[in-house]
Design a protein around this motif. Structure first.
Motif, mmCIF file in Angstrom:
data_model
loop_
_atom_site.group_PDB
_atom_site.id
_atom_site.type_symbol
_atom_site.label_atom_id
_atom_site.label_comp_id
_atom_site.label_asym_id
_atom_site.label_seq_id
_atom_site.Cartn_x
_atom_site.Cartn_y
_atom_site.Cartn_z
ATOM 1 N N GLY A 1 0.781 -1.239 0.000
ATOM 2 C CA GLY A 1 0.000 0.000 0.000
ATOM 3 C C GLY A 1 0.803 1.274 0.000
ATOM 4 N N LEU A 2 2.123 1.190 -0.152
ATOM 5 C CA LEU A 2 2.960 2.392 -0.077
ATOM 6 C C LEU A 2 2.960 3.182 -1.378
ATOM 7 C CD1 LEU A 2 5.052 4.103 1.488
ATOM 8 C CD2 LEU A 2 6.823 2.579 0.614
ATOM 9 N N PHE A 3 2.943 2.480 -2.519
ATOM 10 C CA PHE A 3 3.114 3.158 -3.803
ATOM 11 C C PHE A 3 1.794 3.311 -4.547
ATOM 12 C CE2 PHE A 3 7.194 0.935 -2.985
ATOM 13 C CZ PHE A 3 7.973 2.074 -2.800
ATOM 14 N N ASP A 4 1.703 4.390 -5.289
ATOM 15 C CA ASP A 4 0.525 4.691 -6.091
ATOM 16 C C ASP A 4 0.413 3.686 -7.240
ATOM 17 O OD1 ASP A 4 -1.528 5.922 -7.608
ATOM 18 O OD2 ASP A 4 -0.959 7.874 -6.782
ATOM 19 N N THR A 5 -0.822 3.418 -7.671
ATOM 20 C CA THR A 5 -1.012 2.515 -8.811
ATOM 21 C C THR A 5 -0.682 3.189 -10.135
ATOM 22 O OG1 THR A 5 -3.355 3.132 -8.869
ATOM 23 C CG2 THR A 5 -2.756 1.155 -7.624
ATOM 24 N N LYS A 6 -0.620 4.521 -10.156
ATOM 25 C CA LYS A 6 -0.229 5.234 -11.365
ATOM 26 C C LYS A 6 1.237 4.955 -11.664
ATOM 27 C CE LYS A 6 -3.480 9.053 -10.600
ATOM 28 N NZ LYS A 6 -3.597 10.507 -10.372
ATOM 29 N N VAL B 1 8.158 3.534 -13.126
ATOM 30 C CA VAL B 1 8.329 4.211 -11.839
ATOM 31 C C VAL B 1 6.962 4.406 -11.188
ATOM 32 C CG1 VAL B 1 9.128 6.285 -10.657
ATOM 33 C CG2 VAL B 1 10.416 5.388 -12.598
ATOM 34 N N GLN B 2 6.851 3.990 -9.920
ATOM 35 C CA GLN B 2 5.661 4.214 -9.106
ATOM 36 C C GLN B 2 6.061 5.038 -7.897
ATOM 37 O OE1 GLN B 2 4.697 -0.275 -9.316
ATOM 38 N NE2 GLN B 2 2.770 0.669 -8.691
ATOM 39 N N GLU B 3 5.459 6.204 -7.728
ATOM 40 C CA GLU B 3 5.775 7.072 -6.610
ATOM 41 C C GLU B 3 4.945 6.733 -5.379
ATOM 42 O OE1 GLU B 3 7.446 11.102 -8.661
ATOM 43 O OE2 GLU B 3 5.303 11.032 -8.252
ATOM 44 N N MET B 4 5.425 7.186 -4.236
ATOM 45 C CA MET B 4 4.699 6.992 -2.987
ATOM 46 C C MET B 4 3.366 7.727 -3.038
ATOM 47 S SD MET B 4 6.127 7.884 0.841
ATOM 48 C CE MET B 4 6.308 9.618 0.443
ATOM 49 N N LYS B 5 2.353 7.146 -2.410
ATOM 50 C CA LYS B 5 1.048 7.778 -2.382
ATOM 51 C C LYS B 5 1.098 9.126 -1.647
ATOM 52 C CE LYS B 5 -1.747 3.567 -2.520
ATOM 53 N NZ LYS B 5 -2.705 2.712 -1.781
#
Length: 351
Positions: free
Chosen positions: A210-215, A347-351
């Motif tokens: 759950g740390l990283f955004d799905t975008k 690359v997936q950034e933190m939410k």
């Protein structure tokens, strides 16, 4: 020692505050007792970092039926000169997918006289524990292949799996990091680990639920070309596939930090080079080589934040952890594809 019988709401002094055991030799280099219960032998087993009569570092083994009366039973000496041994732990585990029961002895080694990589690190040895005596079946191997995974602790999740995490620091340069850096020596992410049938400790997952955004920011990197992606969050995940010869560079947006990873699957190694405006130490800046387990077209994940990078090969279970010192929470990522095949960068950034 203090203990609680109501989930930590109230605490009591154990054994009337009296010591229950003494190390083999009091004084120099005695520390880090760790106790487990051996259900087969119906006794407690304690590992302690200590020195012998000649001040040689070892890991002492002690047993007890009641936790208050202890008997010294054995010592483990590293067959390689790894300097001071610390934070020992021993765990019983079954090799994955079979019924072969083994014991894993973990320890930190903050010396490196006989270590080719010349870096402090966490090690493990596989063997058998019988009545408090440990019989090693393997030589010491690194738990993590980077420079900054030390004083690791491991928790038994089930018969085949451990949860482990380590201190992301290195005694060679941690005291040379500028006070302008807010955090010096954070902790790694938790990792799920198992023992393979050939007694290799491998990681199956880095836990970041759950740390990283799905975008996703995705770039196709054609052969002999570069791709650039900018991040704006303090933490993010990079996924790519290494075909044979590629270089990935993570550079802080303000230019105060730079870490590059050069993959060369022809020689089966990864070379890491770091630079930070906040560390003036040759041990941090020098190139660091890692021998790779994987084959060509190997998926690689990078878990990055302002102070650390954890490199993970999901297929082979290898992890390499590196400290990163920066005062900027945004990075510029450069993927230089030197190979004849196209690759991709996600690359997936933190939410």
């Amino acid at each position: 020692m203090w203990y609680s019988t109501n989930q930590g709401e109230n605490w009591h002094v154990a054994h009337n505050g009296k010591p229950v055991a003494k190390p083999y030799k009091e004084g120099k280099d005695f520390r880090d007792p760790h106790v487990i219960y051996d259900s087969d032998a119906k006794q407690f087993v304690m590992t302690v970092a200590e020195a012998d009569d000649n001040n040689h570092m070892k890991i002492g083994f002690y047993i007890s039926k009641n936790g208050t009366t202890w008997q010294y039973t054995d010592s483990f000496y590293s067959p390689r000169d790894l300097g001071t041994l610390e934070v020992p732990e021993i765990h019983q585990i079954y090799q994955k997918n079979n019924n072969q029961k083994q014991w894993i002895l973990f320890f930190g080694a903050n010396g490196f006289a006989d270590d080719f990589q010349k870096s402090t690190g966490s090690y493990y040895v596989v063997g058998q524990l019988k009545n408090g005596q440990f019989e090693a079946e393997t030589d010491p191997e690194r738990v993590d292949f980077g420079t900054d995974y030390y004083a690791a602790h491991n928790y038994q999740e089930n018969n085949e799996q451990l949860l482990g995490f380590g201190w992301m620091g290195n005694w060679d340069y941690i005291n040379r990091v500028s006070d302008d850096i807010k955090y010096k020596g954070n902790y790694s992410a938790f990792r799920k680990m198992f023992l393979s049938s050939d007694n290799k400790l491998k990681t199956s997952k880095i836990i970041t639920n759950g740390l990283f955004d799905t975008k996703r920011k995705t770039a196709l990197v054609r052969a002999h070309s570069k791709s650039h992606i900018k991040t704006n969050k303090a933490a993010y995940k990079i996924s790519t596939v290494v075909n044979g010869n590629q270089k990935l560079t993570i550079r802080a947006g303000n230019g105060d930090s730079n870490v590059s990873f050069h993959f060369n699957n022809f020689d089966k190694k990864m070379t890491v080079h770091r630079q930070s405006n906040y560390v003036t130490n040759d041990s941090y800046n020098k190139d660091y080589n890692i021998n790779l387990w994987g084959d060509w077209s190997e998926k690689v994940d990078f878990y990055v934040d302002q102070y650390s990078i954890e490199v993970f090969w999901p297929k082979t279970g290898q992890v390499a952890t590196f400290a990163k010192y920066s005062n900027d929470s945004g990075d510029n990522i450069v993927f230089d594809n030197l190979d004849n095949k196209s690759s991709s960068l996600v690359v997936q950034e933190m939410k």
